[in-house]
Design a protein around this motif. Structure first.
Motif, PDB file in Angstrom:
ATOM      1  N   ALA A 328       0.826  -1.212   0.000  1.00  0.00           N
ATOM      2  CA  ALA A 328       0.000   0.000   0.000  1.00  0.00           C
ATOM      3  C   ALA A 328       0.857   1.258   0.000  1.00  0.00           C
ATOM      4  O   ALA A 328       0.418   2.313  -0.468  1.00  0.00           O
ATOM      5  N   GLU A 329       2.065   1.155   0.505  1.00  0.00           N
ATOM      6  CA  GLU A 329       2.966   2.304   0.547  1.00  0.00           C
ATOM      7  C   GLU A 329       3.670   2.534  -0.779  1.00  0.00           C
ATOM      8  O   GLU A 329       3.914   3.672  -1.174  1.00  0.00           O
ATOM      9  N   ILE A 330       4.009   1.453  -1.496  1.00  0.00           N
ATOM     10  CA  ILE A 330       4.844   1.597  -2.693  1.00  0.00           C
ATOM     11  C   ILE A 330       4.034   1.751  -3.976  1.00  0.00           C
ATOM     12  O   ILE A 330       4.596   2.128  -5.008  1.00  0.00           O
ATOM     13  N   ILE A 331       2.723   1.434  -3.933  1.00  0.00           N
ATOM     14  CA  ILE A 331       1.896   1.659  -5.117  1.00  0.00           C
ATOM     15  C   ILE A 331       1.868   3.158  -5.410  1.00  0.00           C
ATOM     16  O   ILE A 331       1.982   3.983  -4.508  1.00  0.00           O
ATOM     17  N   GLU A 332       1.715   3.521  -6.674  1.00  0.00           N
ATOM     18  CA  GLU A 332       1.683   4.935  -7.048  1.00  0.00           C
ATOM     19  C   GLU A 332       0.316   5.271  -7.636  1.00  0.00           C
ATOM     20  O   GLU A 332      -0.074   4.696  -8.669  1.00  0.00           O
ATOM     21  N   PRO A 333      -0.419   6.192  -7.032  1.00  0.00           N
ATOM     22  CA  PRO A 333      -0.081   6.882  -5.779  1.00  0.00           C
ATOM     23  C   PRO A 333      -0.298   5.978  -4.560  1.00  0.00           C
ATOM     24  O   PRO A 333      -1.106   5.054  -4.610  1.00  0.00           O
ATOM     25  N   ALA A 334       0.433   6.267  -3.502  1.00  0.00           N
ATOM     26  CA  ALA A 334       0.339   5.470  -2.281  1.00  0.00           C
ATOM     27  C   ALA A 334      -1.077   5.510  -1.727  1.00  0.00           C
ATOM     28  O   ALA A 334      -1.778   6.525  -1.813  1.00  0.00           O
ATOM     29  N   LEU A 335      -1.498   4.391  -1.141  1.00  0.00           N
ATOM     30  CA  LEU A 335      -2.888   4.209  -0.736  1.00  0.00           C
ATOM     31  C   LEU A 335      -3.153   4.723   0.678  1.00  0.00           C
ATOM     32  O   LEU A 335      -2.439   4.381   1.626  1.00  0.00           O
ATOM     33  N   THR A 336      -4.218   5.491   0.818  1.00  0.00           N
ATOM     34  CA  THR A 336      -4.715   5.887   2.142  1.00  0.00           C
ATOM     35  C   THR A 336      -5.418   4.690   2.770  1.00  0.00           C
ATOM     36  O   THR A 336      -6.255   4.049   2.128  1.00  0.00           O
ATOM     37  N   VAL A 337      -5.077   4.406   4.031  1.00  0.00           N
ATOM     38  CA  VAL A 337      -5.585   3.185   4.669  1.00  0.00           C
ATOM     39  C   VAL A 337      -5.986   3.448   6.117  1.00  0.00           C
ATOM     40  O   VAL A 337      -5.648   4.472   6.699  1.00  0.00           O
ATOM     41  N   GLN A 373      -5.567   3.046  13.192  1.00  0.00           N
ATOM     42  CA  GLN A 373      -5.150   4.422  12.908  1.00  0.00           C
ATOM     43  C   GLN A 373      -5.258   4.695  11.416  1.00  0.00           C
ATOM     44  O   GLN A 373      -4.792   3.904  10.590  1.00  0.00           O
ATOM     45  N   ILE A 374      -5.867   5.811  11.054  1.00  0.00           N
ATOM     46  CA  ILE A 374      -5.934   6.205   9.656  1.00  0.00           C
ATOM     47  C   ILE A 374      -4.582   6.765   9.232  1.00  0.00           C
ATOM     48  O   ILE A 374      -3.942   7.531   9.956  1.00  0.00           O
ATOM     49  N   ILE A 375      -4.133   6.335   8.056  1.00  0.00           N
ATOM     50  CA  ILE A 375      -2.873   6.826   7.486  1.00  0.00           C
ATOM     51  C   ILE A 375      -3.201   7.426   6.123  1.00  0.00           C
ATOM     52  O   ILE A 375      -3.593   6.714   5.189  1.00  0.00           O
ATOM     53  N   ILE A 376      -3.063   8.724   6.013  1.00  0.00           N
ATOM     54  CA  ILE A 376      -3.449   9.435   4.795  1.00  0.00           C
ATOM     55  C   ILE A 376      -2.267   9.509   3.830  1.00  0.00           C
ATOM     56  O   ILE A 376      -1.179   9.978   4.184  1.00  0.00           O
ATOM     57  N   ARG A 377      -2.514   9.025   2.602  1.00  0.00           N
ATOM     58  CA  ARG A 377      -1.494   9.063   1.549  1.00  0.00           C
ATOM     59  C   ARG A 377      -2.085   9.703   0.294  1.00  0.00           C
ATOM     60  O   ARG A 377      -3.216  10.203   0.303  1.00  0.00           O
ATOM     61  N   LYS A 378      -1.363   9.655  -0.789  1.00  0.00           N
ATOM     62  CA  LYS A 378      -1.714  10.446  -1.978  1.00  0.00           C
ATOM     63  C   LYS A 378      -2.977   9.998  -2.687  1.00  0.00           C
ATOM     64  O   LYS A 378      -3.594  10.789  -3.421  1.00  0.00           O
TER      65      LYS A 378
END
Length: 384
Positions: A328-337, A373-378
């Protein structure tokens, strides 16, 4: 059978105790004493594990004496005890821990049944379980249902045949009948549910913030300006699917957005269904401008597929998912989870199971919430 090295007669040789850690023999035919290096003869077809009986025969003592020596009892001579322990070590003797456990009414083993060991979430849970089990001196037997109800039932039967002291279980997506679980609970088997739990039995349960996490993810999308938010849910029978859908609906209603049935699809967590859902939504007069997948891997697959369709993320389509891992971190754009902390889930589940095992007559009904915990990504940041 030993053969006398002096007269070569095998039938008259008897064991005559031990000397300097070696087995002493006596030939009655020629009255000759001799020693041999101890060994355990095995069948050429099958390797036999060394037993207490083997050691007793080689030492010329009783099985009870060997047992007392291996358990460091003080009612035998230190010399004999040391010699027996030395021989056991040389013969690579391993005690039958299951047999010892039966004598105490326990096997020091717990069973774990999970839907899919390949999923990083369950791998993290298992890591937490193993760590706590090690601290308690327990072994862990792991079974995978592979999302099959029949396999789940077979797994539980196998664990029971191994006389596990307790059971940790997360049900398969096919599981809708819990008669086996009810029966085991009524018989007093210590049991804890986690992740995919059963509400029909009053076992302790490790819950995650399914409603809360879904609410936070959808509210985040709304705050980013998305208005037509779809949900890719799991099988409707799964409690986690129900709770996450409830959180999704609650967030929409709080912010005055319509709840549309065409934006809500239930699937089987497969990639095929996830991509088919995107196709179906794109055919609507007003396609969704955001998608909430209750399984993060489906969200990753939707990101990849949407890019192939020429959809810009997050400008045209915002995507969020429930659960987290490195992908989920390395996909472009990174995934909000919404991160579930699976290691913590495993630790809490195992700790609760050991509490039940140590006090089997206590009230087993207990729910423990592991916060996420919510982690907001691109993938969902429309406003930058």
């Amino acid at each position: 059978m030993e053969t006398c090295p002096k007269c070569a007669t095998p039938t008259s040789v008897i064991r005559a105790g031990m000397i300097r850690g070696k087995v002493r023999f006596h030939c009655k035919s020629c009255d000759y004493h001799f020693t041999q290096e101890h060994s355990v003869k095995t069948s050429p077809q099958k390797q036999v594990h060394t037993t207490i009986k083997d050691i007793a025969q080689l030492m010329g003592v009783s099985i009870a004496t060997v047992s007392r020596a291996l358990n460091n009892k003080t009612d035998i001579s230190p010399k004999t005890r040391d010699a027996i322990q030395k021989l056991a070590l040389e013969l690579d003797y391993n005690p039958n821990l299951f047999a010892k456990g039966f004598q105490r009414g326990e096997t020091k083993t717990i069973g774990v049944v999970i839907p899919n060991i390949k999923r990083p979430f369950f791998a993290g849970v298992l890591s937490g379980i193993q760590e706590v089990a090690n601290e308690h001196g327990y072994r862990v037997m792991i079974c995978q249902s592979n999302e099959s109800y029949e396999t789940e039932v077979t797994n539980i039967q196998g664990l029971l045949a191994s006389h596990v002291d307790g059971l940790l279980i997360s049900h398969s997506k096919e599981t809708t009948r819990f008669n086996q679980i009810k029966n085991l609970f009524e018989k007093g088997l210590p049991m804890v549910h986690f992740d995919r739990i059963c509400t029909e039995v009053e076992t302790p349960k490790i819950r995650q913030e399914d409603f809360e996490g879904a609410y936070q993810l959808v509210e985040h999308l709304i705050q980013q300006g998305y208005q037509r938010i779809a949900i890719l849910a799991g099988p409707p029978e799964l409690l986690i699917s129900q709770k996450r859908k409830e959180g999704y609906i609650s967030a929409l209603e709080k912010h005055g957005l319509p709840v549309k049935s065409e934006y809500m699809l239930h699937g089987d967590f497969s990639k095929e269904f996830a991509l088919a859902s995107v196709d179906a939504w794109q055919q609507l007069p007003e396609p969704p401008d955001a998608i909430f997948a209750i399984h993060y891997l489906n969200a990753v697959e939707i990101i990849q597929y949407s890019k192939e369709l020429g959809i810009e993320i997050p400008k045209q389509l915002g995507i969020v998912g429930f659960g987290d891992e490195y992908l989920a971190e390395i996909i472009e754009p990174a995934l909000t989870v919404f991160h579930l902390f699976p290691q913590k889930v495993g630790e809490v589940a195992a700790s609760l199971l050991f509490d039940v095992i140590s006090n089997k007559h206590s009230n087993q009904q207990e729910d423990v919430l592991v916060q996420g915990q919510i982690i907001i990504r691109k993938s969902s940041l429309k406003k930058v």
